[in-house]
Design a protein around this motif. Structure first.
Motif, PDB file in Angstrom:
ATOM      1  N   ASP A 207      60.197  55.672  64.595  1.00  0.00           N
ATOM      2  CA  ASP A 207      61.602  55.005  63.663  1.00  0.00           C
ATOM      3  C   ASP A 207      62.673  55.260  64.576  1.00  0.00           C
ATOM      4  OD1 ASP A 207      63.729  55.428  62.180  1.00  0.00           O
ATOM      5  OD2 ASP A 207      62.583  56.793  60.640  1.00  0.00           O
ATOM      6  N   HIS A 210      68.159  55.327  64.842  1.00  0.00           N
ATOM      7  CA  HIS A 210      69.519  55.661  65.488  1.00  0.00           C
ATOM      8  C   HIS A 210      69.451  55.234  66.984  1.00  0.00           C
ATOM      9  CE1 HIS A 210      71.212  58.410  62.615  1.00  0.00           C
ATOM     10  NE2 HIS A 210      69.913  58.783  62.307  1.00  0.00           N
ATOM     11  N   THR A 238      66.407  50.647  60.753  1.00  0.00           N
ATOM     12  CA  THR A 238      67.336  50.263  59.553  1.00  0.00           C
ATOM     13  C   THR A 238      68.318  49.457  60.060  1.00  0.00           C
ATOM     14  OG1 THR A 238      68.744  51.406  58.198  1.00  0.00           O
ATOM     15  CG2 THR A 238      68.646  52.564  60.208  1.00  0.00           C
ATOM     16  N   LYS A 241      72.899  51.395  60.002  1.00  0.00           N
ATOM     17  CA  LYS A 241      73.484  52.289  61.035  1.00  0.00           C
ATOM     18  C   LYS A 241      74.067  51.308  61.964  1.00  0.00           C
ATOM     19  CE  LYS A 241      70.921  56.266  59.460  1.00  0.00           C
ATOM     20  NZ  LYS A 241      69.820  56.597  59.269  1.00  0.00           N
TER      21      LYS A 241
HETATM   22  C1  LIG Z   1      68.854  56.854  58.136  1.00  0.00           C
HETATM   23  C2  LIG Z   1      67.254  57.144  58.558  1.00  0.00           C
HETATM   24  C3  LIG Z   1      66.314  56.359  57.726  1.00  0.00           C
HETATM   25  C4  LIG Z   1      66.534  55.745  56.402  1.00  0.00           C
HETATM   26  O1  LIG Z   1      67.286  54.577  56.662  1.00  0.00           O
HETATM   27  P1  LIG Z   1      68.066  53.942  55.420  1.00  0.00           P
HETATM   28  O2  LIG Z   1      68.387  52.554  55.797  1.00  0.00           O
HETATM   29  O3  LIG Z   1      69.330  54.661  55.506  1.00  0.00           O
HETATM   30  O4  LIG Z   1      67.210  54.280  54.330  1.00  0.00           O
HETATM   31  C5  LIG Z   1      65.226  56.559  58.284  1.00  0.00           C
HETATM   32  N1  LIG Z   1      65.085  57.017  59.616  1.00  0.00           N
HETATM   33  C6  LIG Z   1      65.800  57.775  60.250  1.00  0.00           C
HETATM   34  C7  LIG Z   1      65.481  58.455  61.339  1.00  0.00           C
HETATM   35  C8  LIG Z   1      66.969  57.746  59.697  1.00  0.00           C
HETATM   36  O5  LIG Z   1      67.996  58.370  60.436  1.00  0.00           O
END
Ligand SMILES: *Cc1c(COP(=O)(O)O)cnc(C)c1O
Length: 391
Positions: A207, A210, A238, A241
Motif C-alpha cells: 500500500d 504515502h 491513493t 494524498k
Molecule cells: C489514506 C490511506 C488509505 C486510504 O486511502 P483513501 O483514498 O483516503 O481512501 C489507504 N492506505 C493507507 C496507508 C493510507 O494512508
C-alpha cells in the motif's frame, strides 16, 4: 432513554474518560499550507496533500474544465455507464509510473483495499500482515474471511518463522504491508519481502498511499527507493494524498486487473469517480513526472526538521514524535495550536497503547522558517522530553 442511545452514551463516556473520544473539527484549508480553525490561522503540519497539488492552478483548471465538459458526477458504476474515457487515460498513466502492465482505478484507496483482498482470497487462505498496516487493509482482510496472522513490524525473521509454521496449512497466501507506514513514516523492506514471498509462494501486496509523488525516483513511490527493484505483484495506492485529488488504484499484471474488473465488489457496486477528480489526477501526474525538484521539497523539509531536533533521518515526509500517553498528546497538540501550529495527536487504537504521538507531515508548501519555527515550538513545550519531565 432508548437502549440505542443509552448504549452509545455509555460508550462515549468511557471514551471521554480515557481521552480517546474523536471529534470532527471544522477546518478551512487555505491554498498555502495554512488552515483556519475557530477564526485562527494556523500553519498546518497534518495534511496528506504533500505536493499541494489540490491547490495547483493547472490541476484546478483541469477539474473545472472536466465539469464543464462532462458534468459534476459520473452517473453510474464503471460496469454500467460510468466508465469515462478519462479513467482509461489515468490508468495508462498510473501503470507507466509504476512500471506495471496495467492499472485499475477505484473510488478511493479504502475501496481499493476492501475490493482487492476479498477478490483473491477466501476462508481457506492465509494473510501475513505487518502489525502496523493501515486499517483498510485490515478491513479488506477481514472481509475475505482468510486467516489473518500479524508479524512484528518490519521483522523479517518473525515473518519467516510464521511462514514456516503456517504457510503449508493453507491454499493461497498473501503478505500485506504498507510501503511507507502511515503513522511512523518508515519504509517496509520491500526487496526482502518480495524475495520471502517468492520463496513461500505468497502474493505480496503493498500500500503506497504515502509514497507516490514524494519518494523513489522522482516520486514513483516506495518500490523505487531501493537499489534492486522489488517484485511486488499487487501495488495499490491513493489519488487523494500527494496526487491531490480523490480515488484509489491498483497497479498489477493485465490478468490481475482483468480479474478485478469482474470480481472486486467495491468497483462493481459503487458509482465511478466524478470526471473532475479523474482529470485533476491526470494533470497532477504531469507535475509529478516533470518537476522533480518540486516533488523533492516535502522530503527536504522533513530532513531539515529532523536535523533541527536531532531526530533520525526520515524516510518519508511523515515524522512522528512519540509522546506516550493519549491525554498528554492531546494537551501538547492543543498547546501547539495556541502557538499557531496545527499538528494532529494520534491515539490508540490507531497506534499501539502507550505510543500516542504527534504526527508531523511536511509538504511543498512549508517555508524553511515555518519548519524551523515548529521545531523550536516543540522543543519549547517539552514535546521531546520523556513523559512527565516537562514543567
Ligand atoms: C489514506 C490511506 C488509505 C486510504 O486511502 P483513501 O483514498 O483516503 O481512501 C489507504 N492506505 C493507507 C496507508 C493510507 O494512508
Amino acid at each position: 432513554m432508548k437502549s440505542l442511545d443509552k448504549f452509545v452514551s455509555a460508550k462515549l463516556e468511557t471514551l471521554d474518560r480515557s481521552g480517546l473520544r474523536r471529534q470532527l473539527v471544522t477546518t478551512r484549508r487555505l491554498d498555502d499550507g495554512h488552515a483556519r480553525r475557530d477564526g485562527q490561522e494556523l500553519i498546518s503540519f497534518c495534511c496528506n496533500d504533500y505536493l499541494n497539488l489540490s491547490q495547483h492552478p493547472d490541476v484546478k483548471k483541469a477539474a473545472i474544465q472536466a465539469i464543464e465538459d462532462y458534468g459534476a458526477g459520473s452517473g453510474a458504476s464503471r460496469l454500467i455507464t460510468g466508465n469515462h474515457p478519462l479513467l482509461g487515460e489515468l490508468e495508462g498513466r498510473l501503470a507507466r509510473l509504476k512500471g506495471t502492465e496495467a492499472a485499475l482505478v477505484f473510488s478511493s484507496g479504502y475501496m481499493a483495499n476492501i475490493g482487492i483482498i476479498p477478490s483473491l482470497l477466501g476462508p481457506e487462505d492465509v494473510i501475513f500482515a505487518d502489525q502496523f498496516i493501515h486499517n483498510c487493509l485490515v478491513a479488506g482482510s477481514q472481509l475475505s474471511g482468510a486467516r489473518l496472522i500479524y508479524f512484528n513490524h518490519n521483522d523479517l525473521d518473525h515473518l519467516t518463522d510464521l511462514l514456516h509454521a503456517n504457510r503449508a496449512d493453507h491454499r493461497h497466501a498473501m503478505i500485506l504491508t504498507d510501503g511507507v507506514f502511515s503513522m511512523d513514516g518508515d519504509l517496509a523492506p520491500l526487496p526482502e519481502l518480495g524475495e520471502i514471498a517468492r520463496q513461500h509462494d505468497c502474493w505480496l501486496m503493498s500500500d503506497d498511499a504515502h509514497g507516490v509523488g514524494v519518494i523513489g525516483d522522482g516520486g514513483r513511490g516506495s518500490s523505487f527507493c531501493f537499489d534492486r527493484k522489488p517484485d511486488i505483484p499487487l501495488q495499490m495506492g491513493t489519488l487523494s494524498k500527494a496526487i491531490g485529488s480523490f480515488g484509489g488504484y491498483l497497479c498489477a499484471s493485465q490478468a490481475v486487473i482483468d480479474f478485478m474488473k469482474t470480481r472486486a465488489r467495491s468497483l462493481i457496486y459503487t458509482t465511478a469517480l466524478p470526471p473532475a477528480s479523474v482529470a485533476a489526477a491526470i494533470r497532477a501526474l504531469d507535475v509529478i513526472e516533470n518537476e522533480r525538484e518540486y516533488c523533492a521539497r516535502p522530503m527536504y523539509n522533513a530532513r531539515l526538521f529532523a536535523r533541527e531536533l536531532g531526530l533520525p533521518e526520515p524516510q518519508s515526509p511523515i515524522v512522528p514524535i512519540i509522546t506516550g500517553d493519549s491525554a498528554r498528546t492531546m494537551q501538547l497538540a492543543a498547546r501547539l495550536e495556541d502557538l499557531g501550529f496545527l499538528v494532529t495527536g494520534i491515539r490508540p487504537p490507531t497506534v499501539p497503547e502507550g505510543a500516542a504521538r504527534l504526527r508531523v507531515t511536511f509538504s511543498v508548501a512549508h517555508k524553511e522558517e515555518e519548519v524551523r519555527a515548529l521545531a523550536k515550538a516543540l522543543a519549547d513545550i517539552g514535546a521531546l522530553s520523556p513523559e512527565g519531565s516537562e514543567e
